[in-house]
Design a protein around this motif. Structure first.
Motif, PDB file in Angstrom:
ATOM      1  N   LEU A  42       0.840  -1.196   0.000  1.00 38.84           N
ATOM      2  CA  LEU A  42       0.000   0.000   0.000  1.00 38.84           C
ATOM      3  C   LEU A  42       0.875   1.246   0.000  1.00 38.84           C
ATOM      4  CD1 LEU A  42      -2.555  -1.133   2.730  1.00 38.84           C
ATOM      5  CD2 LEU A  42      -2.813  -1.294   0.259  1.00 38.84           C
ATOM      6  N   MET A  43       0.311   2.324  -0.514  1.00 39.14           N
ATOM      7  CA  MET A  43       1.033   3.588  -0.536  1.00 39.14           C
ATOM      8  C   MET A  43       0.278   4.618   0.290  1.00 39.14           C
ATOM      9  SD  MET A  43       2.670   4.031  -4.323  1.00 39.14           S
ATOM     10  CE  MET A  43       3.410   5.560  -3.781  1.00 39.14           C
ATOM     11  N   ASP A  44       0.468   4.569   1.596  1.00 38.58           N
ATOM     12  CA  ASP A  44      -0.062   5.605   2.478  1.00 38.58           C
ATOM     13  C   ASP A  44       0.869   5.706   3.683  1.00 38.58           C
ATOM     14  OD1 ASP A  44      -0.808   3.696   4.531  1.00 38.58           O
ATOM     15  OD2 ASP A  44      -2.554   3.197   3.342  1.00 38.58           O
ATOM     16  N   TRP A  45       0.783   6.839   4.364  1.00 40.19           N
ATOM     17  CA  TRP A  45       1.651   7.083   5.521  1.00 40.19           C
ATOM     18  C   TRP A  45       1.006   6.617   6.817  1.00 40.19           C
ATOM     19  CZ3 TRP A  45       6.544   7.890   4.780  1.00 40.19           C
ATOM     20  CH2 TRP A  45       6.984   8.510   3.615  1.00 40.19           C
ATOM     21  N   ASN A  46      -0.113   5.918   6.731  1.00 40.37           N
ATOM     22  CA  ASN A  46      -0.808   5.438   7.913  1.00 40.37           C
ATOM     23  C   ASN A  46       0.105   4.525   8.731  1.00 40.37           C
ATOM     24  OD1 ASN A  46      -2.607   4.509   9.822  1.00 40.37           O
ATOM     25  ND2 ASN A  46      -3.740   3.210   8.394  1.00 40.37           N
ATOM     26  N   ILE A  47       0.411   4.961   9.943  1.00 46.67           N
ATOM     27  CA  ILE A  47       1.324   4.180  10.793  1.00 46.67           C
ATOM     28  C   ILE A  47       0.657   2.911  11.311  1.00 46.67           C
ATOM     29  CG2 ILE A  47       0.715   5.294  12.971  1.00 46.67           C
ATOM     30  CD1 ILE A  47       3.720   5.266  13.654  1.00 46.67           C
ATOM     31  N   PHE A  48      -0.673   2.856  11.235  1.00 46.52           N
ATOM     32  CA  PHE A  48      -1.389   1.676  11.712  1.00 46.52           C
ATOM     33  C   PHE A  48      -1.705   0.699  10.584  1.00 46.52           C
ATOM     34  CE2 PHE A  48      -2.932   5.024  14.781  1.00 46.52           C
ATOM     35  CZ  PHE A  48      -2.045   4.660  15.784  1.00 46.52           C
ATOM     36  N   ASN A  49      -1.157   0.927   9.409  1.00 47.62           N
ATOM     37  CA  ASN A  49      -1.375   0.031   8.284  1.00 47.62           C
ATOM     38  C   ASN A  49      -0.078  -0.703   7.966  1.00 47.62           C
ATOM     39  OD1 ASN A  49      -2.784  -1.236   6.266  1.00 47.62           O
ATOM     40  ND2 ASN A  49      -3.536   0.646   5.335  1.00 47.62           N
ATOM     41  N   GLY A  50      -0.181  -1.757   7.148  1.00 46.06           N
ATOM     42  CA  GLY A  50       0.992  -2.536   6.781  1.00 46.06           C
ATOM     43  C   GLY A  50       1.739  -1.916   5.621  1.00 46.06           C
ATOM     44  N   LEU A  51       2.749  -2.617   5.168  1.00 41.30           N
ATOM     45  CA  LEU A  51       3.560  -2.183   4.038  1.00 41.30           C
ATOM     46  C   LEU A  51       4.232  -3.403   3.426  1.00 41.30           C
ATOM     47  CD1 LEU A  51       6.841  -2.240   5.064  1.00 41.30           C
ATOM     48  CD2 LEU A  51       5.971  -0.383   6.445  1.00 41.30           C
ATOM     49  N   ARG A  52       4.883  -3.171   2.292  1.00 39.63           N
ATOM     50  CA  ARG A  52       5.669  -4.233   1.671  1.00 39.63           C
ATOM     51  C   ARG A  52       6.951  -3.615   1.139  1.00 39.63           C
ATOM     52  NH1 ARG A  52       3.328  -9.233  -1.732  1.00 39.63           N
ATOM     53  NH2 ARG A  52       5.152 -10.560  -1.538  1.00 39.63           N
ATOM     54  N   ALA A  53       8.069  -4.080   1.605  1.00 43.53           N
ATOM     55  CA  ALA A  53       9.362  -3.512   1.239  1.00 43.53           C
ATOM     56  C   ALA A  53       9.989  -4.309   0.100  1.00 43.53           C
ATOM     57  CB  ALA A  53      10.295  -3.495   2.447  1.00 43.53           C
ATOM     58  N   LEU A  54      10.978  -3.701  -0.537  1.00 43.08           N
ATOM     59  CA  LEU A  54      11.689  -4.382  -1.621  1.00 43.08           C
ATOM     60  C   LEU A  54      12.321  -5.678  -1.150  1.00 43.08           C
ATOM     61  CD1 LEU A  54      13.419  -1.274  -3.210  1.00 43.08           C
ATOM     62  CD2 LEU A  54      11.876  -2.794  -4.424  1.00 43.08           C
ATOM     63  N   SER A  55      13.027  -5.601  -0.037  1.00 46.69           N
ATOM     64  CA  SER A  55      13.734  -6.789   0.458  1.00 46.69           C
ATOM     65  C   SER A  55      12.760  -7.897   0.826  1.00 46.69           C
ATOM     66  CB  SER A  55      14.592  -6.414   1.666  1.00 46.69           C
ATOM     67  OG  SER A  55      13.789  -5.790   2.660  1.00 46.69           O
ATOM     68  N   ALA A  56      11.635  -7.534   1.444  1.00 45.84           N
ATOM     69  CA  ALA A  56      10.651  -8.551   1.826  1.00 45.84           C
ATOM     70  C   ALA A  56      10.029  -9.201   0.600  1.00 45.84           C
ATOM     71  CB  ALA A  56       9.568  -7.913   2.693  1.00 45.84           C
ATOM     72  N   THR A  57       9.782  -8.420  -0.434  1.00 47.13           N
ATOM     73  CA  THR A  57       9.205  -8.974  -1.662  1.00 47.13           C
ATOM     74  C   THR A  57      10.149  -9.978  -2.304  1.00 47.13           C
ATOM     75  OG1 THR A  57       7.991  -6.922  -2.023  1.00 47.13           O
ATOM     76  CG2 THR A  57       8.251  -8.378  -3.911  1.00 47.13           C
ATOM     77  N   ILE A  58      11.432  -9.647  -2.345  1.00 49.38           N
ATOM     78  CA  ILE A  58      12.420 -10.576  -2.908  1.00 49.38           C
ATOM     79  C   ILE A  58      12.426 -11.880  -2.123  1.00 49.38           C
ATOM     80  CG2 ILE A  58      14.875 -10.933  -3.348  1.00 49.38           C
ATOM     81  CD1 ILE A  58      15.091  -7.882  -3.760  1.00 49.38           C
ATOM     82  N   ALA A  59      12.429 -11.768  -0.801  1.00 50.67           N
ATOM     83  CA  ALA A  59      12.483 -12.971   0.039  1.00 50.67           C
ATOM     84  C   ALA A  59      11.240 -13.834  -0.114  1.00 50.67           C
ATOM     85  CB  ALA A  59      12.664 -12.560   1.502  1.00 50.67           C
ATOM     86  N   VAL A  60      10.065 -13.202  -0.246  1.00 49.95           N
ATOM     87  CA  VAL A  60       8.807 -13.951  -0.278  1.00 49.95           C
ATOM     88  C   VAL A  60       8.547 -14.552  -1.657  1.00 49.95           C
ATOM     89  CG1 VAL A  60       6.302 -13.703  -0.121  1.00 49.95           C
ATOM     90  CG2 VAL A  60       7.761 -12.667   1.610  1.00 49.95           C
ATOM     91  N   GLU A  61       8.818 -13.793  -2.720  1.00 47.06           N
ATOM     92  CA  GLU A  61       8.363 -14.190  -4.052  1.00 47.06           C
ATOM     93  C   GLU A  61       9.422 -14.881  -4.906  1.00 47.06           C
ATOM     94  OE1 GLU A  61       5.597 -12.174  -6.139  1.00 47.06           O
ATOM     95  OE2 GLU A  61       4.867 -10.873  -4.554  1.00 47.06           O
ATOM     96  N   LEU A  62      10.685 -14.678  -4.626  1.00 49.79           N
ATOM     97  CA  LEU A  62      11.703 -15.278  -5.486  1.00 49.79           C
ATOM     98  C   LEU A  62      11.663 -16.808  -5.490  1.00 49.79           C
ATOM     99  CD1 LEU A  62      13.955 -14.577  -7.452  1.00 49.79           C
ATOM    100  CD2 LEU A  62      15.562 -14.602  -5.539  1.00 49.79           C
TER     101      LEU A  62
END
Length: 874
Positions: free
Chosen positions: A809-829
């Motif tokens: 997601l693209m928002d600054w909401n501190i109570f929401n999740g996110l997905r980082a580049l490094s996490a995406t590589i680890a999960v999807e590769l």
């Protein structure tokens, strides 16, 4: 060897002896070896980094390359009389077919053009007035002059045979294919053969027009599984009547019985009697589009099959333009439209209640591909992805990807030769171009990554089903017509968001801790604390992520109000504790400077945490009507409570600065000679007045901001999810604090002692010395510590994977999740197909992460050097 000076010393002077010491040869050898080893090691590190960079670039470059032709064959066919109304081929590019307007079927070998078979289909009439084929070109509908419709299906059954199962009298067609009758045998690895043929089935005619009006337009769709197949077709007859027909077939796998249910309904009459160009229907038969030759589209909502409605009338082309082609891309959401003015556009149906349509949806143009003076006469969609091929009136052809707008292949026009039909292979690796004079050219090509360009990876893209262009990452879905959405911007944003919030938590604690151990504690106590802090850096990030996800996240969710209150309560408790510390007798203050003082700090912090835990429910009732999460969702309440909490520390600092200025210039504090209790009592009253004024002004400003519609909800705070950025900030902060603390503490401790002595000698306190002398002198090292911590946070993987929720997601909401580049590589590769688009995009993600870290470190070094130049003279 000792040398004695030749000068005779005068009386009263001591004899000066100059001694020359020689370094042992072994030391010199070891020093030279170490120098060479370090140099070679440094060069190897640089080579390794460059090698990684080159490999990443090599893996990502194919994403931006266009298609290439791998092979091509051309041959002349003696086609029978009659125009071509459709063509197709099997998925292995072995057998191709032509359907002619007299109802005959013409089969030939795709690569050589060898005629396989030619015969008439069992149609009710040869007077075909309209025709439709599904996107896979295996299901067909024929509309006839007498108002009947006939459905047909072409399949290519195949089986794998061993060499001894292949007939002996086969005719060789090329180096891999052979023929026996109307069956083709293809050599495949391991000495096996693939047997493939064409089967045609034609259904009984269906009476559509009761008045025997000619069917002038038809569209046909097939959906469902083999045992529950639904066939739907929509027709427009010569009188302008439009009818929707649906045939549901249920096949009992146990008994083998087949049950058919036929439904039909009539669409509302068109507003005018313009000439119909074509009719379209979605795969689920929930929308019908009737388009006139002047480009006017009549969109029908047919979700309620028994009561369809005319939802919208919308022009698809500019006034005075004639429609040349119309059709769906794979998935029946993108509508390709071309006109006589060289327009080539794609339309979506989106939710848009502002248009005032009957169903709250609207046809909108999303993309344009037109080339000046290049009029498209027809197009053919790919059954894989969102690519399509177009043929122009001048005889040229192009292969285009709809989303990336990349022109994958271009085929130049032949002199005096016009294209009659173009066909894309089912696997999107071949194109059959058929000319009117019987010349056929089959081109095999490779376009491994048609959907990726710089535009689709780093800019907003308008995807099917979305109301506007967005940055979207969605690499997989459950349907075959799904389109990968591979924007890296949400992942870059997620990395920055995680790093930013973790640094907001870690930097104050780490820097203040470094100042404390460097300037305020005895060196023996420092030698105990510093190694303990450094050991925190050895905690595996997977352990921190595990604790954050399974322990910390539920606690924060349960006690969220208390957690937020702790950000105010802990600093306030420490301020109160420091004030009470000054009331202690002087000898105790001196004796308890080290471990005892630090222990009391921890006690104060624990007391603050207990207090916030106890008053948390009360604060939630007072400020958020008893439910903070519901308040975040805007179920009730105003914006004032959170704005008040945000403004309170800002207003407190402003009021404290103003009151301090007043006392400095116009008022006076008690003199140092006043009784100690009087001085401390005055200070307590002084700060209580500041606190009261701060609360008053912060609340009034919150009311004012709320009056003007300013609300933090929808910005930095919004809907609460359990695994969110706040939890990531806590966990990643614990991973980053030791790094920032260690480097910053070393930088502060390295400041020359004469600067401390000079400051203290001028009457400054330890705190003034630390803030105004030591910290500016060590600012380059402190800045480097923060930037190294940022690099660590940007590249963090396991904490983000386990605690952030992995929502791009693209928002600054501190109570929401996110997905980082490094996490995406680890999960999807691990799940990505090697050399596939997702596989290479993940390598591109690694390259982007590499570049981000490089930029951060480069900027940090430049700034550090500038700070260092300013402090070199100290």
């Amino acid at each position: 060897m000792n040398h004695i000076s030749d000068n005779t010393p005068s009386s009263g002077q001591a004899t000066v002896r100059k001694t020359e010491q020689k370094v042992r040869k072994s030391v010199i050898i070891i020093d030279r070896i170490a120098d060479r080893v370090i140099t070679i090691g440094g060069i190897l590190v640089i080579i390794a980094v460059l090698g990684i960079l080159i490999y990443l670039v090599k893996e990502t470059l194919p994403l931006f390359q266009a298609g290439e032709i791998t092979s091509s064959s051309e041959y002349q066919q003696e086609l029978p009389e009659g125009g071509i109304i459709s063509a197709g081929m099997d998925e292995y590019k072995t057998i191709s077919y032509l359907i002619l307007d007299d109802g005959s079927l013409y089969l030939f070998h795709t690569r050589t053009g060898t005629l396989i078979e030619q015969y008439k289909m069992d149609l009710v009439s040869s007077a075909i007035k309209s025709f439709s084929a599904t996107i896979d070109r295996q299901h067909f509908a024929f509309g006839f002059e007498d108002g009947t419709v006939q459905l047909a299906e072409i399949t290519f059954p195949y089986e794998i045979l061993t060499s001894d199962q292949v007939p002996e009298n086969i005719i060789t067609l090329d180096d891999v294919d052979s023929r026996a009758g109307n069956v083709i045998y293809t050599k495949i690895p391991d000495g096996q053969f693939r047997k493939i043929s064409l089967n045609l089935s034609v259904d009984q005619p269906i009476k559509v027009s009761e008045s025997d009006e000619s069917i002038i337009a038809i569209d046909y769709r097939v959906s469902g599984e083999a045992e529950r197949k639904t066939k739907a077709f929509v027709t427009v007859d010569k009188s302008g009547k439009a009818k929707l027909n649906r045939i549901k077939t249920k096949f009992n796998l146990l008994t083998g019985q087949k049950k058919q249910t036929i439904q039909n309904s009539e669409l509302p009459t068109l507003e005018n009697k313009s000439r119909i160009h074509s009719v379209l229907m979605t795969d689920r038969a929930d929308m019908v589009l009737i388009v006139t030759e002047d480009g006017r589209a009549y969109r029908y909502e047919t979700s309620d099959f028994a009561a369809p409605i005319l939802a919208e009338v919308s022009p698809l082309l500019a006034p005075g333009t004639k429609m040349t082609s119309l059709g769906f891309l794979n998935g029946s959401q993108s509508i390709v439209v071309s006109g006589s003015n060289a327009a080539l556009d794609i339309f979506f149906v989106i939710n848009d209640k502002k248009r005032g349509t009957a169903d709250g949806k609207a046809l909108v143009k999303s993309r344009s591909y037109g080339i000046p003076d290049a009029v498209v006469s027809d197009f053919t969609p790919s059954t894989r992805g969102k690519s399509f091929a177009v043929r122009y009136e001048d005889g040229s052809a192009s292969v285009i990807h709809a989303t990336s707008q990349k022109r994958l292949l271009e085929f130049k026009a032949r002199e005096d030769k016009k294209l009659a039909e173009i066909v894309l292979s089912p696997r999107f690796d071949g194109l059959l171009t058929i000319y009117e004079d019987g010349l056929i050219r089959f081109t095999e090509f490779s376009v491994p990554h048609p959907e990726t360009t710089f535009f689709t990876l780093f800019k907003k893209v308008w995807y099917e089903g979305y109301e506007e262009p967005t940055y979207t990452w969605q690499s997989s879905a459950a349907t075959d017509d799904y389109e990968q959405k591979l924007s890296l911007i949400p992942l870059i944003f997620g990395s920055i968001k995680a790093a930013l919030y973790s640094l907001l938590f870690a930097v104050p604690i780490a820097i203040l801790g470094a100042i404390y151990t460097s300037e305020f504690v005895d060196y023996r106590f420092r030698n105990t604390i510093k190694p303990a802090m450094e050991m925190m850096a050895s905690l595996p990030s997977v352990v921190l992520g595990f604790v954050a996800a399974l322990v910390l996240a539920p606690i924060v969710e349960t006690w969220i109000t208390a957690v937020l209150a702790a950000f105010v309560a802990i600093p306030l408790a420490l301020l109160i504790g420091s004030f009470l510390w000054q009331l202690l007798p002087q000898h105790l203050m001196i004796r308890w400077q080290n471990a005892q003082k630090l222990g009391l700090m921890f006690v104060v912090v624990m007391i603050a945490l207990v207090v916030t835990r106890l008053i948390g429910p009360w604060l939630e009732d007072l400020l958020f009507e008893g439910n903070f999460k519901a308040w975040l969702n805007r179920d009730f309440g105003t914006a004032e409570p959170f704005i008040f909490l945000v403004l309170l520390p800002i207003v407190f600092m402003a009021v404290a600065t103003l009151v301090g200025w007043l006392f400095k210039n116009y008022l006076s504090k008690p003199s140092p000679d006043s009784p100690r209790l009087y001085i401390y009592g005055f200070d307590a009253l002084y700060w209580l007045v500041i606190a009261g004024l701060s609360i008053f002004f912060a609340y009034e400003l919150a009311v004012l901001f709320s009056f003007f519609g300013i609300d933090a909800r929808g910005g930095v705070i919004d809907t609460y999810v359990q695994r969110n950025t706040l939890v990531v900030g806590f966990a990643m902060g614990f991973a980053v604090i030791p790094i920032i603390y260690t480097i910053a503490e070393d930088a502060l401790h390295a400041v020359p002692d004469h600067l401390r002595a000079a400051s203290l000698g001028c009457g400054a306190t330890q705190w003034q010395t630390a803030i105004y002398v030591i910290l500016p002198a060590a600012v380059s090292g402190v800045f480097s510590a923060i930037m190294v911590g940022m690099g660590r946070a940007v590249g963090e993987t396991m904490i983000v994977v386990m605690a952030a929720g992995n929502t791009p997601l693209m928002d600054w909401n501190i109570f929401n999740g996110l997905r980082a580049l490094s996490a995406t590589i680890a999960v999807e590769l691990p799940e990505a197909v090697k050399d596939g688009t997702l596989y290479r995009v993940l390598f591109l993600s690694g390259l982007v992460l590499f570049a981000m870290t490089f930029i951060i470190n480069t900027v940090a070094e430049i700034v550090r050097l500038r700070f260092r130049k300013k402090t070199m003279q100290l």
